[in-house]
Design an enzyme around this catalytic site. Structure first.
Site, PDB file in Angstrom:
ATOM      1  N   ASN A 119      14.677  24.723  48.965  1.00 18.51           N
ATOM      2  CA  ASN A 119      15.658  24.052  48.107  1.00 18.51           C
ATOM      3  C   ASN A 119      15.297  22.591  47.839  1.00 18.51           C
ATOM      4  OD1 ASN A 119      17.971  23.840  46.616  1.00 18.51           O
ATOM      5  ND2 ASN A 119      19.392  24.213  48.316  1.00 18.51           N
ATOM      6  N   ARG A 166      19.071  30.464  64.108  1.00 20.51           N
ATOM      7  CA  ARG A 166      19.448  30.646  62.696  1.00 20.51           C
ATOM      8  C   ARG A 166      18.290  30.649  61.702  1.00 20.51           C
ATOM      9  NH1 ARG A 166      23.272  30.999  59.841  1.00 20.51           N
ATOM     10  NH2 ARG A 166      23.149  29.069  58.652  1.00 20.51           N
ATOM     11  N   GLU A 175      28.183  25.466  64.154  1.00 20.26           N
ATOM     12  CA  GLU A 175      26.784  25.388  63.694  1.00 20.26           C
ATOM     13  C   GLU A 175      26.309  23.948  63.545  1.00 20.26           C
ATOM     14  OE1 GLU A 175      26.300  27.902  60.313  1.00 20.26           O
ATOM     15  OE2 GLU A 175      24.681  26.687  59.477  1.00 20.26           O
ATOM     16  N   GLU A 220      18.548  26.540  61.105  1.00 21.85           N
ATOM     17  CA  GLU A 220      18.233  26.854  59.705  1.00 21.85           C
ATOM     18  C   GLU A 220      17.124  25.970  59.142  1.00 21.85           C
ATOM     19  OE1 GLU A 220      22.219  26.297  58.077  1.00 21.85           O
ATOM     20  OE2 GLU A 220      21.536  24.543  56.983  1.00 21.85           O
ATOM     21  N   ASP A 234      20.339  29.877  48.291  1.00 19.71           N
ATOM     22  CA  ASP A 234      18.989  29.375  47.998  1.00 19.71           C
ATOM     23  C   ASP A 234      17.907  30.132  48.780  1.00 19.71           C
ATOM     24  OD1 ASP A 234      20.669  27.261  49.712  1.00 19.71           O
ATOM     25  OD2 ASP A 234      18.638  27.216  50.522  1.00 19.71           O
ATOM     26  N   HIS A 252      31.334  32.546  53.199  1.00 13.28           N
ATOM     27  CA  HIS A 252      31.997  31.246  53.260  1.00 13.28           C
ATOM     28  C   HIS A 252      33.363  31.281  52.587  1.00 13.28           C
ATOM     29  CE1 HIS A 252      27.776  29.159  53.243  1.00 13.28           C
ATOM     30  NE2 HIS A 252      27.896  30.046  54.195  1.00 13.28           N
ATOM     31  N   TRP A 265      22.542  14.451  55.738  1.00 15.34           N
ATOM     32  CA  TRP A 265      23.393  15.241  54.850  1.00 15.34           C
ATOM     33  C   TRP A 265      23.541  16.591  55.439  1.00 15.34           C
ATOM     34  CZ3 TRP A 265      22.796  19.918  52.301  1.00 15.34           C
ATOM     35  CH2 TRP A 265      23.921  20.286  51.518  1.00 15.34           C
ATOM     36  N   HIS A 320      26.924  20.760  60.063  1.00 19.31           N
ATOM     37  CA  HIS A 320      25.806  20.291  59.231  1.00 19.31           C
ATOM     38  C   HIS A 320      25.133  19.017  59.743  1.00 19.31           C
ATOM     39  CE1 HIS A 320      23.596  20.617  55.339  1.00 19.31           C
ATOM     40  NE2 HIS A 320      23.859  21.882  55.570  1.00 19.31           N
ATOM     41  N   HIS A 368      20.042  32.184  58.601  1.00 20.32           N
ATOM     42  CA  HIS A 368      20.491  31.462  57.421  1.00 20.32           C
ATOM     43  C   HIS A 368      20.432  32.405  56.207  1.00 20.32           C
ATOM     44  CE1 HIS A 368      19.855  27.495  54.960  1.00 20.32           C
ATOM     45  NE2 HIS A 368      21.129  27.722  55.181  1.00 20.32           N
ATOM     46  N   ASP A 382      30.520  25.058  60.211  1.00 21.21           N
ATOM     47  CA  ASP A 382      29.224  24.372  60.140  1.00 21.21           C
ATOM     48  C   ASP A 382      29.452  22.864  60.092  1.00 21.21           C
ATOM     49  OD1 ASP A 382      26.636  23.533  59.630  1.00 21.21           O
ATOM     50  OD2 ASP A 382      26.287  24.955  57.992  1.00 21.21           O
ATOM     51  N   ARG A 422      33.090  31.911  57.467  1.00 15.08           N
ATOM     52  CA  ARG A 422      32.886  30.494  57.777  1.00 15.08           C
ATOM     53  C   ARG A 422      33.923  29.684  57.014  1.00 15.08           C
ATOM     54  NH1 ARG A 422      27.868  26.617  55.932  1.00 15.08           N
ATOM     55  NH2 ARG A 422      29.289  26.266  54.184  1.00 15.08           N
ATOM     56  N   GLU A 458      24.249  35.619  57.677  1.00 18.65           N
ATOM     57  CA  GLU A 458      24.978  34.833  56.678  1.00 18.65           C
ATOM     58  C   GLU A 458      24.723  35.434  55.302  1.00 18.65           C
ATOM     59  OE1 GLU A 458      25.652  30.163  55.415  1.00 18.65           O
ATOM     60  OE2 GLU A 458      23.705  30.744  56.152  1.00 18.65           O
ATOM     61  N   TYR A 515      30.606  18.383  53.048  1.00 14.89           N
ATOM     62  CA  TYR A 515      29.669  19.499  53.065  1.00 14.89           C
ATOM     63  C   TYR A 515      30.417  20.834  53.126  1.00 14.89           C
ATOM     64  CZ  TYR A 515      26.944  23.307  54.412  1.00 14.89           C
ATOM     65  OH  TYR A 515      26.433  24.574  54.400  1.00 14.89           O
TER      66      TYR A 515
HETATM   67  O1  EZ4 Z   1      22.865  23.377  53.552  1.00 14.67           O
HETATM   68  O2  EZ4 Z   1      21.209  26.228  52.222  1.00 14.67           O
HETATM   69  O3  EZ4 Z   1      24.665  27.325  56.684  1.00 14.67           O
HETATM   70  N1  EZ4 Z   1      24.339  27.033  55.571  1.00 14.67           N
HETATM   71  C1  EZ4 Z   1      23.920  25.827  55.169  1.00 14.67           C
HETATM   72  C2  EZ4 Z   1      23.456  25.705  53.736  1.00 14.67           C
HETATM   73  C3  EZ4 Z   1      22.346  24.666  53.588  1.00 14.67           C
HETATM   74  C4  EZ4 Z   1      21.595  24.891  52.296  1.00 14.67           C
HETATM   75  C5  EZ4 Z   1      20.370  24.014  52.216  1.00 14.67           C
HETATM   76  O4  EZ4 Z   1      19.537  24.407  51.167  1.00 14.67           O
HETATM   77  O5  EZ4 Z   1      23.956  24.898  55.943  1.00 14.67           O
HETATM   78  O6  EZ4 Z   1      24.520  25.404  52.889  1.00 14.67           O
HETATM   79 CO    CO Z   2      24.241  25.604  57.977  1.00 17.84          CO
END
Ligand code: EZ4
Ligand code: CO
Length: 406
Positions: free
Chosen positions: A39, A287, A240, A266, A320, A124, A406, A216, A316, A214, A149, A343, A161
């Protein structure tokens, strides 16, 4: 017996979002597909494949999957990293696809056969407000999902996020354009808000639905420990990516303070990225996705290492990761005893048209189907109508302007 490889083509297309696809053709006309999507860095992998890998594939025996993996990994002085490993992963999956098509068997049969009938999936649900999130979780359960999720907005922040601001499904973090969107992030506000939200979700849906969340990569070790503790009564299936996982020893601190199960990986690319976390039993779920960690051949070894330490697999599977990688992961999941959950964000209908697939979702579970090989095709003519468009994941800054994860 399949003849030698005569062509290796790389196609970048953008049916709603970008995908990099490797097409490997043998002399007797068998075609294998691999996904190489990274991605926001799609063209780097496309170049790695086109300029450095495709010429090496011509004339090779497609049946020698492990040897080709070793050749592309060990045979190159500069190893690892997401670009390299996505490229190797695409070759690996394309060769498994060819092997399956050559012998007329779905790939999971070649990996030892099924150890389960179907694979639990989670998707999600997002809501800016708690009430909206609860509505979405309930609606998602009505679509058959047994594991969901849940991500919520945070008061005071314009972007969070995992939360689709328009409401409902279809969260897609990558935005089209030549530069990433900049978001403002405040972990303190998030930590104050999210336990209460998830408690309300749990209260509403009852104990049986599996709930995931998550973070993140955005917490300090201490914040992660505190959040894990605060969420214990929510009974999450997993929490996560609590911290940026380059600094792996911090997970020991988190572990010592909470029984909330931890999922990470991931952004990992090899077994060595996860080795310490697994052997020290600092995580509960690994993951990695097939596409980002060198394909079926390598991820299979990683999952086997995890099995020894009672770490389970929950790859994961965002939008994407192309339908090819999702399919490849399902074949591995069918044959992997310690596989727990996949997922599954789902795809725009156009993506499923470009990548027609034998895998399917039904009543909370995914199955890879019994088509020979991976069972995911690629409509090149349709794909050609959607050329690459620059698109990037966002970046994030703290309230004082410093860059953060991020
Ligand atoms: O941020 O796939 O668990 N899923 C994630 C995703 C990732 C994106 C990054 O390309 O954290 O949303
Ligand atoms: Co994630």
């Amino acid at each position: 017996m399949t003849d030698k490889i005569i062509a290796a083509d790389v196609i970048v297309c953008s049916p709603t979002r970008n995908f990099v696809t490797l097409k490997v053709t043998t002399a007797d006309g068998v075609v294998g597909y691999g996904d190489a999507t990274l991605n926001g860095r799609e063209l780097s992998v496309a170049s790695y494949l086109r300029d450095h890998v495709a010429p090496l594939l011509i004339g090779r025996d497609p049946a020698r999957i492990e040897d080709t993996w070793q050749y592309l990994y060990r045979g190159v002085y500069w190893r690892r990293g997401p670009v390299t490993m996505a490229a190797i992963g695409a070759v690996d999956v394309a060769l498994w696809d060819i092997k399956g098509k050559t012998v007329g068997q779905p790939v999971y049969q070649l990996l030892g056969g099924a150890v389960r009938d179907r694979i639990l999936a989670y998707t999600h649900a997002t809501g800016w407000e708690t009430a909206e999130l609860i509505d979405q979780v309930v609606a998602t359960r009505e679509r058959g999902f047994l594991a969901i999720r849940a991500q919520a907005g945070v008061p005071g922040l314009d972007n969070v996020y995992g939360v689709h601001k328009g409401g409902g499904e279809g969260y897609e973090p990558a935005g089209r354009g030549v530069a990433p969107v900049e978001e403002v992030w405040d972990t303190d506000a998030y930590i104050r808000h999210i336990p209460g939200v998830l408690e309300q979700v749990r209260e509403h849906v009852g104990p049986e639905l599996k709930l995931l969340h998550d973070a993140h990569h955005r917490l300090t070790p201490q914040q992660a420990a505190r959040l894990g503790k605060a969420l214990e009564d929510v009974d999450l299936f997993w929490l996560e990516d609590v911290t940026p996982a380059e600094n792996q020893d911090v997970l020991r601190l988190v572990r010592n303070h909470t029984t909330t199960p931890l999922a990470i990986g991931e952004v990992f690319n090899t077994i060595w990225d996860a080795q310490h976390l697994i052997t020290e039993q600092l995580i509960d779920f690994i993951r990695v996705a097939i596409v980002h960690a060198g394909g079926i051949s390598h991820v299979r070894k990683l999952f086997a290492l995890a099995e020894v330490y009672q770490v389970r697999c929950g790859p994961h599977g965002p939008s994407d990761v192309s339908p090819i990688s999702l399919g490849a992961g399902l074949h591995l999941g069918m044959a992997t005893p310690n596989f727990a959950i996949q997922e599954y964000m789902g795809y725009d209908p156009l993506v499923s048209e470009v990548f027609p697939h034998a895998w399917s979702f039904d009543s909370g579970y995914l199955t890879p189907g019994d088509a020979p090989g991976v069972g995911v095709g690629f409509d090149e003519v349709l794909a050609a109508r959607y050329p690459y468009e620059p698109a990037y994941l966002p970046v994030a800054r703290r309230l004082d302007g410093t860059m953060t994860d991020w």
